[in-house]
Design an enzyme around this catalytic site. Structure first.
Site, PDB file in Angstrom:
ATOM      1  N   ASP A  34      26.776   7.405  -8.346  1.00 32.34           N
ATOM      2  CA  ASP A  34      26.055   8.457  -9.084  1.00 32.34           C
ATOM      3  C   ASP A  34      26.706   8.677 -10.448  1.00 32.34           C
ATOM      4  O   ASP A  34      26.012   8.868 -11.453  1.00 32.34           O
ATOM      5  CB  ASP A  34      26.089   9.771  -8.282  1.00 32.34           C
ATOM      6  CG  ASP A  34      25.274   9.654  -6.998  1.00 32.34           C
ATOM      7  OD1 ASP A  34      25.084  10.662  -6.312  1.00 32.34           O
ATOM      8  OD2 ASP A  34      24.810   8.519  -6.701  1.00 32.34           O
ATOM      9  N   GLN A  35      28.030   8.634 -10.479  1.00 31.49           N
ATOM     10  CA  GLN A  35      28.758   8.904 -11.741  1.00 31.49           C
ATOM     11  C   GLN A  35      28.401   7.832 -12.788  1.00 31.49           C
ATOM     12  O   GLN A  35      28.095   8.135 -13.930  1.00 31.49           O
ATOM     13  CB  GLN A  35      30.285   8.907 -11.514  1.00 31.49           C
ATOM     14  CG  GLN A  35      30.801  10.063 -10.671  1.00 31.49           C
ATOM     15  CD  GLN A  35      30.409   9.949  -9.202  1.00 31.49           C
ATOM     16  OE1 GLN A  35      30.109   8.855  -8.701  1.00 31.49           O
ATOM     17  NE2 GLN A  35      30.319  11.099  -8.538  1.00 31.49           N
ATOM     18  N   SER A  83     -11.105  12.870   0.928  1.00 32.37           N
ATOM     19  CA  SER A  83     -10.283  13.563   1.936  1.00 32.37           C
ATOM     20  C   SER A  83     -10.599  12.934   3.292  1.00 32.37           C
ATOM     21  O   SER A  83     -11.605  12.225   3.438  1.00 32.37           O
ATOM     22  CB  SER A  83     -10.606  15.058   1.942  1.00 32.37           C
ATOM     23  OG  SER A  83     -11.996  15.189   2.207  1.00 32.37           O
ATOM     24  N   LYS A 117       1.077  10.536   8.344  1.00 28.46           N
ATOM     25  CA  LYS A 117       0.422  11.444   7.387  1.00 28.46           C
ATOM     26  C   LYS A 117       1.489  12.425   6.887  1.00 28.46           C
ATOM     27  O   LYS A 117       1.862  13.364   7.574  1.00 28.46           O
ATOM     28  CB  LYS A 117      -0.725  12.197   8.062  1.00 28.46           C
ATOM     29  CG  LYS A 117      -1.575  12.997   7.075  1.00 28.46           C
ATOM     30  CD  LYS A 117      -2.815  13.590   7.748  1.00 28.46           C
ATOM     31  CE  LYS A 117      -3.671  14.365   6.748  1.00 28.46           C
ATOM     32  NZ  LYS A 117      -2.940  15.458   6.079  1.00 28.46           N
TER      33      LYS A 117
HETATM   34  C1  LIG Z   1      -7.814   6.709   2.590  1.00 32.63           C
HETATM   35  C2  LIG Z   1      -7.412   7.855   1.647  1.00 32.63           C
HETATM   36  C3  LIG Z   1      -8.623   8.735   1.401  1.00 32.63           C
HETATM   37  C4  LIG Z   1      -6.871   7.287   0.307  1.00 32.63           C
HETATM   38  N1  LIG Z   1      -7.828   6.410  -0.310  1.00 32.63           N
HETATM   39  C5  LIG Z   1      -8.528   6.801  -1.398  1.00 32.63           C
HETATM   40  O1  LIG Z   1      -8.355   7.860  -1.971  1.00 32.63           O
HETATM   41  C6  LIG Z   1      -9.568   5.851  -1.869  1.00 32.63           C
HETATM   42  C7  LIG Z   1     -10.506   6.338  -2.739  1.00 32.63           C
HETATM   43  C8  LIG Z   1     -11.519   5.491  -3.147  1.00 32.63           C
HETATM   44  C9  LIG Z   1     -11.574   4.189  -2.699  1.00 32.63           C
HETATM   45  O2  LIG Z   1     -12.566   3.311  -3.096  1.00 32.63           O
HETATM   46  C10 LIG Z   1     -13.756   3.858  -3.510  1.00 32.63           C
HETATM   47  C11 LIG Z   1     -14.229   3.453  -4.759  1.00 32.63           C
HETATM   48  C12 LIG Z   1     -15.421   3.974  -5.217  1.00 32.63           C
HETATM   49  C13 LIG Z   1     -16.147   4.904  -4.434  1.00 32.63           C
HETATM   50  C14 LIG Z   1     -15.651   5.279  -3.174  1.00 32.63           C
HETATM   51  C15 LIG Z   1     -14.457   4.752  -2.709  1.00 32.63           C
HETATM   52  C16 LIG Z   1     -10.619   3.708  -1.838  1.00 32.63           C
HETATM   53  C17 LIG Z   1      -9.592   4.555  -1.423  1.00 32.63           C
HETATM   54  C18 LIG Z   1      -6.250   8.635   2.222  1.00 32.63           C
HETATM   55  C19 LIG Z   1      -6.182  10.023   2.051  1.00 32.63           C
HETATM   56  C20 LIG Z   1      -5.065  10.710   2.546  1.00 32.63           C
HETATM   57  C21 LIG Z   1      -4.041   9.985   3.197  1.00 32.63           C
HETATM   58  C22 LIG Z   1      -2.854  10.578   3.727  1.00 32.63           C
HETATM   59  N2  LIG Z   1      -2.636  11.907   3.634  1.00 32.63           N
HETATM   60  N3  LIG Z   1      -1.934   9.806   4.326  1.00 32.63           N
HETATM   61  C23 LIG Z   1      -2.117   8.470   4.424  1.00 32.63           C
HETATM   62  N4  LIG Z   1      -1.164   7.725   5.022  1.00 32.63           N
HETATM   63  N5  LIG Z   1      -3.223   7.853   3.941  1.00 32.63           N
HETATM   64  C24 LIG Z   1      -4.179   8.582   3.332  1.00 32.63           C
HETATM   65  N6  LIG Z   1      -5.274   7.931   2.836  1.00 32.63           N
END
Ligand SMILES: CC(C)(CNC(=O)c1ccc(Oc2ccccc2)cc1)c1ccc2c(N)nc(N)nc2n1
Length: 329
Positions: A34-35, A83, A117
């Site tokens: 760290d230092q 979500s 999660k």
């Molecule tokens: C799956 C996703 C919702 C993320 N993904 C996205 O946000 C996402 C968004 C558009 C995507 O593609 C699109 C493109 C255009 C239109 C619609 C979707 C793909 C992924 C999500 C949300 C919360 C999470 C969480 N709390 N923990 C973990 N481990 N995983 C998680 N994953």
């Protein structure tokens, strides 16, 4: 030292300090003490004070936090921050699996990725040509707040990727349990109100207009979703996570690819029993269809993907009381 030498030394320091951030905060394998690290940062800050015109926008010195902002700019998420739908029981997980298999049709085999999660704050990071250019809160999924300055204080967020790609990536910023205890002890000594839990503490830290406050708190991040990537072909979510790691981003390694609901339930059971040992809080398990083409086929509702679900652990207190009663019987 003249200006040319200062310029060269600054580039050397940028490289060295970001390499040490990667080894210490992403790989958890520090190369120096760290230092020694602090000495490099002090040399960088002093040189930039001497030659302010040489300071680059993504300098590691921005990790200690600059001037407070009057307010946060609004950010429009071109790709919505979706979500997750929730499941609270085994039958609900079986329903999810059934809906997925129906949506894909009888001929398709499906594999899932099971992930933790993290109980933190959902954020979106944007990289252009490999440079970290913007970080934002989820907000309502379409409009969030620009908290780039605060996110730069999270040492596990690289200011520059290992390859010059354009990327929009989603993840969870969080406060480790030990840091939460440390901060609440400090606040108790100062007679301040305590934070209720690590999630509120992380959210409170990232919503500070003064980035020096975020910089005082050892926040961390796990990235878990690629919303957009240019220049690299990715076929599945598990491949996507491997690409994020190759680019120098931090992902959570406690994940597994499974093919049946039984394996899903085993993964959930394991972490129901072992989550207390984790250095961060989790509030559930996320299950995602792995192949991107199958995700596309299943699509999303207005708010949530049809190809993912969050199994939520029962609230802590309820389990404790019930366990107490069973023990007495
Ligand atoms: C799956 C996703 C919702 C993320 N993904 C996205 O946000 C996402 C968004 C558009 C995507 O593609 C699109 C493109 C255009 C239109 C619609 C979707 C793909 C992924 C999500 C949300 C919360 C999470 C969480 N709390 N923990 C973990 N481990 N995983 C998680 N994953």
């Amino acid at each position: 030292m003249n200006k040319t030498e200062a310029q060269r030394r600054l580039e050397e320091l940028y490289e060295q300090i970001e390499t040490h951030n990667y080894h210490y905060f992403v790989l958890d394998q520090p190369l120096i003490s760290d230092q020694e690290y602090d000495a490099l940062m002090q040399e960088l800050i002093k040189l930039e004070e001497q030659y302010p015109e040489l300071k680059q926008s993504n300098s590691p010195s921005e990790r200690v936090g600059g001037e407070p902002l009057p307010y946060f700019e609004k950010v429009q998420h071109e790709i919505p921050m979706l979500s997750l739908g929730n499941a609270f029981s085994e039958p609900e997980l079986r329903d999810f699996d059934r809906r997925v298999r129906q949506g894909l049709g009888p001929a398709e085999d499906v594999e899932y990725v099971c992930e933790l999660k993290i109980d933190g704050l959902a954020v979106s990071l944007r990289y252009e040509n490999g440079q970290f250019v913007r970080g934002a809160t989820r907000g309502d999924g379409t409009t969030g707040e620009d908290i780039t300055q605060n996110l730069k204080t999270i040492r596990s967020i690289p200011l520059r990727l290992k390859e010059p790609v354009d990327l929009e990536v989603r993840g969870e910023a969080y406060m480790p349990k030990a840091e939460f205890e440390r901060i609440n002890e400090l606040r108790a000594e100062q007679g301040l109100e305590l934070f209720a839990n690590p999630r509120n503490s992380a959210a409170g830290s990232l919503r500070q207009l003064n980035p020096k406050i975020a910089a005082e708190r050892k926040l961390d991040i796990f990235l878990y979703g690629i919303a957009q990537i240019k220049g690299i072909e990715v076929e599945s979510h598990s491949d996507g996570l491997a690409v994020l790691e190759r680019l120098g981003l931090k992902t959570n390694r406690e994940r597994a690819v499974v093919h049946t609901v039984e394996e899903m339930l085993d993964f959930i059971q394991h972490w129901t029993e072992n989550r207390a040992k984790l250095p961060y809080e989790i509030d559930g398990i996320v299950i995602k269809v792995n192949r991107y083409d199958q995700q596309q086929k299943l699509g999303t509702t207005a708010k949530s993907p049809r190809w993912a679900i969050a199994y939520k652990f029962p609230a802590e207190e309820a389990v404790t009381i019930l366990t107490g009663i069973e023990v007495n019987v």
